[in-house]
Design a protein around this motif. Structure first.
Motif, PDB file in Angstrom:
ATOM      1  N   UNK A  78       0.829  -1.194   0.000  1.00  0.00           N
ATOM      2  CA  UNK A  78       0.000   0.000   0.000  1.00  0.00           C
ATOM      3  C   UNK A  78       0.867   1.250   0.000  1.00  0.00           C
ATOM      4  N   UNK A  79       0.462   2.216  -0.805  1.00  0.00           N
ATOM      5  CA  UNK A  79       1.056   3.548  -0.804  1.00  0.00           C
ATOM      6  C   UNK A  79       0.193   4.412   0.106  1.00  0.00           C
ATOM      7  N   UNK A  80       0.784   4.882   1.201  1.00  0.00           N
ATOM      8  CA  UNK A  80       0.043   5.642   2.203  1.00  0.00           C
ATOM      9  C   UNK A  80       0.136   7.135   1.894  1.00  0.00           C
ATOM     10  N   UNK A  81      -1.003   7.786   1.709  1.00  0.00           N
ATOM     11  CA  UNK A  81      -1.043   9.207   1.406  1.00  0.00           C
ATOM     12  C   UNK A  81      -1.266  10.069   2.638  1.00  0.00           C
ATOM     13  N   UNK A  82      -0.529  11.170   2.714  1.00  0.00           N
ATOM     14  CA  UNK A  82      -0.706  12.160   3.780  1.00  0.00           C
ATOM     15  C   UNK A  82      -1.180  13.474   3.170  1.00  0.00           C
ATOM     16  N   UNK A  83      -2.218  14.054   3.779  1.00  0.00           N
ATOM     17  CA  UNK A  83      -2.687  15.360   3.363  1.00  0.00           C
ATOM     18  C   UNK A  83      -1.958  16.474   4.091  1.00  0.00           C
ATOM     19  N   UNK A  84      -2.166  17.710   3.633  1.00  0.00           N
ATOM     20  CA  UNK A  84      -1.478  18.860   4.230  1.00  0.00           C
ATOM     21  C   UNK A  84      -2.124  19.261   5.551  1.00  0.00           C
ATOM     22  N   UNK A 116      -4.601  15.403  12.239  1.00  0.00           N
ATOM     23  CA  UNK A 116      -4.644  13.937  12.278  1.00  0.00           C
ATOM     24  C   UNK A 116      -3.688  13.382  11.230  1.00  0.00           C
ATOM     25  N   UNK A 117      -2.486  13.056  11.635  1.00  0.00           N
ATOM     26  CA  UNK A 117      -1.455  12.509  10.744  1.00  0.00           C
ATOM     27  C   UNK A 117      -1.256  13.384   9.510  1.00  0.00           C
ATOM     28  N   UNK A 147       2.714  18.212  11.479  1.00  0.00           N
ATOM     29  CA  UNK A 147       3.862  17.341  11.686  1.00  0.00           C
ATOM     30  C   UNK A 147       3.512  15.984  12.249  1.00  0.00           C
ATOM     31  N   UNK A 148       2.208  15.755  12.498  1.00  0.00           N
ATOM     32  CA  UNK A 148       1.798  14.490  13.125  1.00  0.00           C
ATOM     33  C   UNK A 148       1.920  13.301  12.192  1.00  0.00           C
ATOM     34  N   UNK A 149       2.127  13.549  10.897  1.00  0.00           N
ATOM     35  CA  UNK A 149       2.298  12.449   9.950  1.00  0.00           C
ATOM     36  C   UNK A 149       3.469  11.557  10.345  1.00  0.00           C
ATOM     37  N   UNK A 150       4.505  12.159  10.939  1.00  0.00           N
ATOM     38  CA  UNK A 150       5.690  11.363  11.270  1.00  0.00           C
ATOM     39  C   UNK A 150       5.395  10.357  12.377  1.00  0.00           C
ATOM     40  N   UNK A 151       4.377  10.641  13.205  1.00  0.00           N
ATOM     41  CA  UNK A 151       3.974   9.669  14.221  1.00  0.00           C
ATOM     42  C   UNK A 151       3.435   8.413  13.560  1.00  0.00           C
ATOM     43  N   UNK A 152       2.690   8.592  12.482  1.00  0.00           N
ATOM     44  CA  UNK A 152       2.178   7.436  11.727  1.00  0.00           C
ATOM     45  C   UNK A 152       3.332   6.663  11.102  1.00  0.00           C
ATOM     46  N   UNK A 153       4.257   7.390  10.480  1.00  0.00           N
ATOM     47  CA  UNK A 153       5.412   6.736   9.857  1.00  0.00           C
ATOM     48  C   UNK A 153       6.140   5.875  10.875  1.00  0.00           C
ATOM     49  N   UNK A 161      12.191  14.614   6.701  1.00  0.00           N
ATOM     50  CA  UNK A 161      11.918  14.054   8.023  1.00  0.00           C
ATOM     51  C   UNK A 161      11.632  12.558   7.935  1.00  0.00           C
ATOM     52  N   UNK A 162      10.941  12.146   6.896  1.00  0.00           N
ATOM     53  CA  UNK A 162      10.711  10.710   6.697  1.00  0.00           C
ATOM     54  C   UNK A 162      12.036   9.980   6.509  1.00  0.00           C
ATOM     55  N   UNK A 163      12.911  10.531   5.692  1.00  0.00           N
ATOM     56  CA  UNK A 163      14.218   9.899   5.474  1.00  0.00           C
ATOM     57  C   UNK A 163      14.988   9.723   6.779  1.00  0.00           C
ATOM     58  N   UNK A 164      14.867  10.688   7.676  1.00  0.00           N
ATOM     59  CA  UNK A 164      15.591  10.621   8.946  1.00  0.00           C
ATOM     60  C   UNK A 164      14.998   9.581   9.890  1.00  0.00           C
ATOM     61  N   UNK A 165      13.740   9.192   9.652  1.00  0.00           N
ATOM     62  CA  UNK A 165      13.065   8.260  10.545  1.00  0.00           C
ATOM     63  C   UNK A 165      12.862   6.876   9.951  1.00  0.00           C
ATOM     64  N   UNK A 166      12.925   6.761   8.639  1.00  0.00           N
ATOM     65  CA  UNK A 166      12.644   5.476   7.992  1.00  0.00           C
ATOM     66  C   UNK A 166      13.552   5.320   6.784  1.00  0.00           C
ATOM     67  N   UNK A 167      14.509   4.424   6.909  1.00  0.00           N
ATOM     68  CA  UNK A 167      15.463   4.191   5.814  1.00  0.00           C
ATOM     69  C   UNK A 167      14.983   3.147   4.826  1.00  0.00           C
TER      70      UNK A 167
END
Length: 333
Positions: free
Chosen positions: A99-105, A110-111, A116-122, A164-170
């Motif tokens: 699945x490709x997970x989409x984040x809205x602005x 809510x994520x 910035x709450x999207x990174x909690x989901x990641x 920020x995603x790169x720093x949290x998920x390689x």
């Protein structure tokens, strides 16, 4: 060399392709997407299941939907908002799909990207093997009014979120769903986007976008949306007005032919969409013609995106003519 040594070396090589916590490693290299060092071609579908009479997504029909997807050869689901339910992600993974997970602005905190709450989901789901990529935004380039009438504000926010995603998920790439071909500004301001998704509606032939992309970037790309609907607002090109599944089937056949002839450049497609969405254009208790989306005059064959008629199945999960077209392409790639 004994068979036991060969087996051991094979196991070591396989383990090396995965992360230490046994999470699939999704990577990009030379215009292609890889899962555990095996090339991954997206044979996908956009998925936002909303029942009759509702305007809210739910997954009550997930088991039935996954069975239909597996039958059609679909290997990837693209969703427009995070799935905060491990049971749902588990079922997707068990069915053999990603699945490709989409984040809205802005999603009320809510994520979303704004808060910035999207990174909690990641960080919660980055080790789940259902995940293929993290997607930031959907056709936001068509809406500078959402960003103080300066689209540079969006590209900056998107690029920072990707960093920020790169720093949290390689283990998973970042992507976006851009409205058609990104321009020089989008590319220059978004170096942290690993894979460019593009929503492309160029009638029934998206083939022109592939050399255009090749000329401006060496990154992977895929079509985050493409396809046709099953309602003709007018009679045109031999297709009668009204509900017309043949028009949709023919359009999707030509679109998929173009995509799968260009897999040296294009990493696949998440066709729009899995099921008809009665919530989009009027009364959610019935199916209405109409609806509109920016830059949608390229929708085959009437130039009109009848938003409630895009499914490869109807809202009751009956297969439309295009279902077999999708199955023929996806199961033979």
């Amino acid at each position: 060399m004994s068979k036991y040594i060969v087996l051991f070396l094979t196991m070591v090589a396989f383990t090396a392709c995965k992360s230490q916590n046994n999470t699939d490693v999704v990577s990009v290299k030379e215009r292609q997407i890889y899962v555990n060092d095996a090339r991954y071609l997206i044979k996908g579908i956009c998925y936002h299941p909303v029942p009759k009479g509702s305007t809210q997504r739910n997954f009550d029909s997930l088991d039935q939907d996954l069975a239909l997807m597996v039958e059609a050869g679909i290997n990837t689901i693209r969703v427009y908002a995070p799935i905060d339910d491990k049971t749902v992600l588990d079922k997707i993974h068990e069915a053999g799909l990603k699945v490709i997970i989409g984040f809205g602005y802005k999603q009320d905190g809510h994520f979303d990207i704004y808060s910035g709450s999207f990174i909690n989901y990641v960080n919660t789901y980055k080790n789940h093997n259902a995940i293929l990529m993290w997607e930031l935004g959907n056709e936001y380039n068509y809406h500078p009014e959402w960003f103080e009438n300066d689209i540079k504000n969006w590209y900056s926010a998107m690029n920072n979120a990707a960093d920020l995603i790169h720093k949290n998920d390689a283990n998973h790439p970042t992507t976006t769903a851009h409205g058609d071909l990104p321009d020089a500004l989008a590319l220059s301001m978004s170096p942290n986007i690993d894979v460019w998704g593009m929503n492309v509606y160029r009638w029934d032939n998206p083939s022109t976008i592939f050399p255009e992309w090749q000329a401006i970037s060496n990154k992977p790309m895929y079509l985050a949306e493409a396809g046709g609907d099953s309602y003709m607002t007018i009679s045109k090109d031999g297709y009668e007005a009204g509900v017309n599944e043949k028009a949709q089937a023919d359009a999707n056949k030509h679109i998929l032919e173009a995509i799968f002839k260009a897999t040296d450049i294009c990493s696949g497609v998440t066709l729009f969409a899995f099921e008809d969405g009665w919530w989009k254009a009027g009364n959610p208790d019935k199916q209405d013609p109409g609806g509109w989306a920016p830059n949608s005059s390229g929708v085959p064959y009437d130039g009109s995106p009848n938003e409630e008629y895009w499914g490869i199945v109807d809202i009751d999960r009956n297969k439309k003519q295009t279902f077999q077209i999708v199955k023929d392409f996806y199961t033979n790639q």
